[in-house]
Design a protein around this motif. Structure first.
Motif, PDB file in Angstrom:
ATOM      1  N   LYS A  95      33.142  18.218  33.418  1.00  0.00           N
ATOM      2  CA  LYS A  95      34.182  18.511  32.435  1.00  0.00           C
ATOM      3  C   LYS A  95      35.064  17.288  32.191  1.00  0.00           C
ATOM      4  N   GLN A  96      35.424  16.580  33.253  1.00  0.00           N
ATOM      5  CA  GLN A  96      36.246  15.385  33.084  1.00  0.00           C
ATOM      6  C   GLN A  96      35.516  14.310  32.281  1.00  0.00           C
ATOM      7  N   ALA A  97      34.208  14.192  32.507  1.00  0.00           N
ATOM      8  CA  ALA A  97      33.441  13.123  31.850  1.00  0.00           C
ATOM      9  C   ALA A  97      33.132  13.438  30.395  1.00  0.00           C
ATOM     10  N   THR A  98      32.852  14.714  30.099  1.00  0.00           N
ATOM     11  CA  THR A  98      32.359  15.060  28.761  1.00  0.00           C
ATOM     12  C   THR A  98      33.270  15.998  27.985  1.00  0.00           C
ATOM     13  N   GLY A  99      34.276  16.562  28.647  1.00  0.00           N
ATOM     14  CA  GLY A  99      35.177  17.478  27.975  1.00  0.00           C
ATOM     15  C   GLY A  99      34.729  18.921  27.999  1.00  0.00           C
ATOM     16  N   GLU A 100      33.581  19.226  28.616  1.00  0.00           N
ATOM     17  CA  GLU A 100      33.105  20.605  28.666  1.00  0.00           C
ATOM     18  C   GLU A 100      32.268  20.834  29.913  1.00  0.00           C
ATOM     19  N   ARG A 101      32.200  22.101  30.334  1.00  0.00           N
ATOM     20  CA  ARG A 101      31.309  22.477  31.422  1.00  0.00           C
ATOM     21  C   ARG A 101      29.910  22.662  30.862  1.00  0.00           C
ATOM     22  N   LEU A 102      29.003  23.190  31.659  1.00  0.00           N
ATOM     23  CA  LEU A 102      27.625  23.337  31.207  1.00  0.00           C
ATOM     24  C   LEU A 102      27.546  24.158  29.924  1.00  0.00           C
ATOM     25  N   ASN A 103      26.785  23.642  28.960  1.00  0.00           N
ATOM     26  CA  ASN A 103      26.676  24.250  27.636  1.00  0.00           C
ATOM     27  C   ASN A 103      25.190  24.358  27.295  1.00  0.00           C
ATOM     28  N   VAL A 104      24.655  25.583  27.294  1.00  0.00           N
ATOM     29  CA  VAL A 104      23.219  25.781  27.078  1.00  0.00           C
ATOM     30  C   VAL A 104      22.778  25.236  25.719  1.00  0.00           C
ATOM     31  N   GLU A 105      23.551  25.503  24.694  1.00  0.00           N
ATOM     32  CA  GLU A 105      23.149  25.046  23.359  1.00  0.00           C
ATOM     33  C   GLU A 105      23.176  23.533  23.247  1.00  0.00           C
ATOM     34  N   ARG A 106      24.134  22.900  23.919  1.00  0.00           N
ATOM     35  CA  ARG A 106      24.180  21.434  23.905  1.00  0.00           C
ATOM     36  C   ARG A 106      22.900  20.865  24.506  1.00  0.00           C
TER      37      ARG A 106
END
Length: 538
Positions: free
Chosen positions: A512-523
């Protein structure tokens, strides 16, 4: 309590560090030589480390400290990681002795194993070469069956090791080793399998469509063979964990007579990441007695990072080298001022993410032109096929991971069950590959991870998932024309946001700190599923 925790770690960690170094040296020597004396040294180093972690008084003290109010977040994190590691270790001397013996015997069996095809001893590389190039279906079948011979050698040992691991899990209050391993590696089993079902559902259609197209291409290579007649030996990988080059994209010719190490240095150097020292310490080419697999090993968490490969000048080994060096640059760039227990990757899945991010470059048009030196005209002509091949490769790998993850969970639920049949049930369910008629053999046991790297495969899938989010974050930054190739910002992003923090954060927090989000299946899935949909005109 902070001072008490600090004193405990100061007393304990130097012993841990010494045991790690000894174990890593023994593992490296055993893997690079295959000699019995090094296998015995590895078994003893493993026993020593397990005995050290088996101290019940020390474990009880650690458990008390872990529950206490600790103000320093780095101290709390060290206690958590150390507790998780010690809880995975048996305390019964009988268990320690038998588990160490079995694990090193399995490892040694794989290192020394050479298959036999038509009376000739062959290496794993040679089996892959037969499956990649030979069009004689009978020889292919013999080569595929030969690749599974090691399964018969180690199957009983893997079953017994699973039973021992389950005994340990029961002592720790878990239903089985699989659940314990996930929990102590900070992965929620229910959450994981909910995500796996979403991934299966989302990829069922796209995978079936691309596989149908792939099978039609493969079947045409054999007289009188219809696509539904394809069997495991008609694919180029013994486990069908990698996609054959079917969409008019065969990259191997572009790597013949190339020095793969030079291309790797150019790749990482373009990101401001040095790999030359790592390569000088590494063992890169095949020889008798040496492990036929590939891995990266951080020997001491002080900069001695090495990779083992069995390079040949083809696209597959180019991808593997980029992958292993992805692990290596992670290890080499962790903040050396961190405490020893935090001076490593945040999670196995995060180092797999970087490795897979780099391995994907093998199908990237910009990398092929700017680093591999392939002509722009050839890449332009093949660009649509490259995207399609990349989508196929990812979908094939995802479906293979589903086989391994589901099978291994069931292995620990019932180690004495009919695993031979169960294996092919999952292969048919997830990979859509028919089982060979009348075959009854422990083909599952030919996968080394089940014996020596238990409950690991979910980390590969999570790694691919995170790699997509790293790539998206770099792409969105707009700092360069390509997220990775000749992009110093990419090296800085990885070094500062992923590598340097080491294990100070929970892996989900690091993401989250690195990318701004937690795991995102669609991403994760969208680029590959969208590509397959586009290829089918959907």
């Amino acid at each position: 309590m902070d001072q008490e925790a600090k004193a405990f770690l100061q007393e304990w960690v130097p012993q841990w560090e010494h045991a790690d170094r000894r174990l890593n040296e023994a593992y490296w020597n055993a893997s690079t030589t295959g000699e019995k004396k090094h296998e015995e040294a590895l078994a003893e180093a493993l026993r020593e480390r397990m005995r050290m972690m088996a101290d019940p008084e020390r474990f009880e003290r650690l458990a008390t400290l872990r529950k206490a109010e600790i103000a320093d977040p780095l101290l709390r994190r060290q206690l958590t990681l150390l507790y998780n590691e010690m809880a995975m270790n048996p305390s019964d001397p009988r268990q320690i002795e038998e588990m160490a013996r079995l694990q090193t015997e399995i490892e040694g069996a794989f290192v020394r194993f050479r298959a036999e095809v038509e009376g000739k001893t062959v290496t794993e590389n040679e089996i892959r070469e037969i499956l990649r190039t030979d069009k004689d279906p009978y020889k292919r079948k013999k080569a595929w069956r030969a690749s599974k011979q090691i399964g018969v050698v180690v199957a009983d040992s893997i079953r017994r090791l699973a039973e021992l691991r389950n005994e340990l899990a029961a002592e720790r209050g878990f239903c089985d080793y699989y659940h314990m391993s996930l929990t102590l590696n900070e992965i929620e089993e229910e959450e994981l399998f909910t995500a796996l079902e979403a991934i299966r559902s989302r990829t069922d259609g796209p995978y079936a469509d691309l596989k149908k197209e792939m099978d039609a291409v493969l079947a045409k290579q054999y007289p009188n063979l219809r696509p539904e007649g394809l069997r495991p030996w008609h694919y180029t990988d013994p486990f069908f964990q990698e996609a054959p080059p079917v969409f008019d994209v065969d990259l191997d010719s572009h790597f013949r007579d190339r020095k793969l190490e030079e291309l790797a240095v150019r790749t990482f150097g373009g990101m401001g990441l040095d790999v030359e020292d790592i390569l000088r310490r590494s063992d890169l080419y095949e020889r008798d007695g040496k492990s036929q697999h590939a891995f990266c090993l951080d020997m001491d968490r002080r900069g001695d990072v090495r990779v083992l490969c069995n390079l040949r000048p083809n696209a597959k080994w180019m991808e593997i080298l980029l992958h292993e060096l992805g692990h290596a640059v992670y290890d080499a760039n962790v903040d050396r001022d961190l405490p020893y227990l935090l001076r490593r990757y945040a999670h196995i899945a995060t180092t797999e993410a970087v490795a897979m991010l780099m391995g994907r470059l093998i199908h990237d048009p910009v990398w092929l032109i700017e680093v591999a030196g392939i002509s722009e005209s050839w890449v332009a002509e093949k660009e649509a096929s490259l995207r399609k091949q990349s989508a196929l490769a990812m979908l094939v790998f995802i479906r293979w991971c589903l086989v391994m993850i589901h099978f291994e969970r069931d292995l620990y639920r019932n180690p004495t069950g009919d695993l031979d049949t169960l294996w092919w049930d999952y292969v048919e369910r997830f990979q859509f590959v028919p089982r060979p008629e009348g075959r009854r053999a422990p083909d599952w046991a030919a996968k080394i991870h089940l014996g020596t790297s238990p409950v690991y495969y979910q980390n590969y899938l999570l790694g691919e998932w995170m790699a997509s989010q790293f790539f998206h974050a770099l792409q969105s930054s707009g700092e360069a024309s390509h997220p990775l190739v000749n992009n110093a910002h990419a090296g800085s992003f990885l070094r500062e946001r992923i590598f340097r923090p080491g294990a100070r954060y929970h892996w989900q927090e690091l993401l989250k700190q690195a990318t701004g989000e937690r795991l995102n299946v669609e991403r994760f899935l969208e680029p590959f599923v969208a590509e397959s949909d586009e290829a089918e005109g959907k």
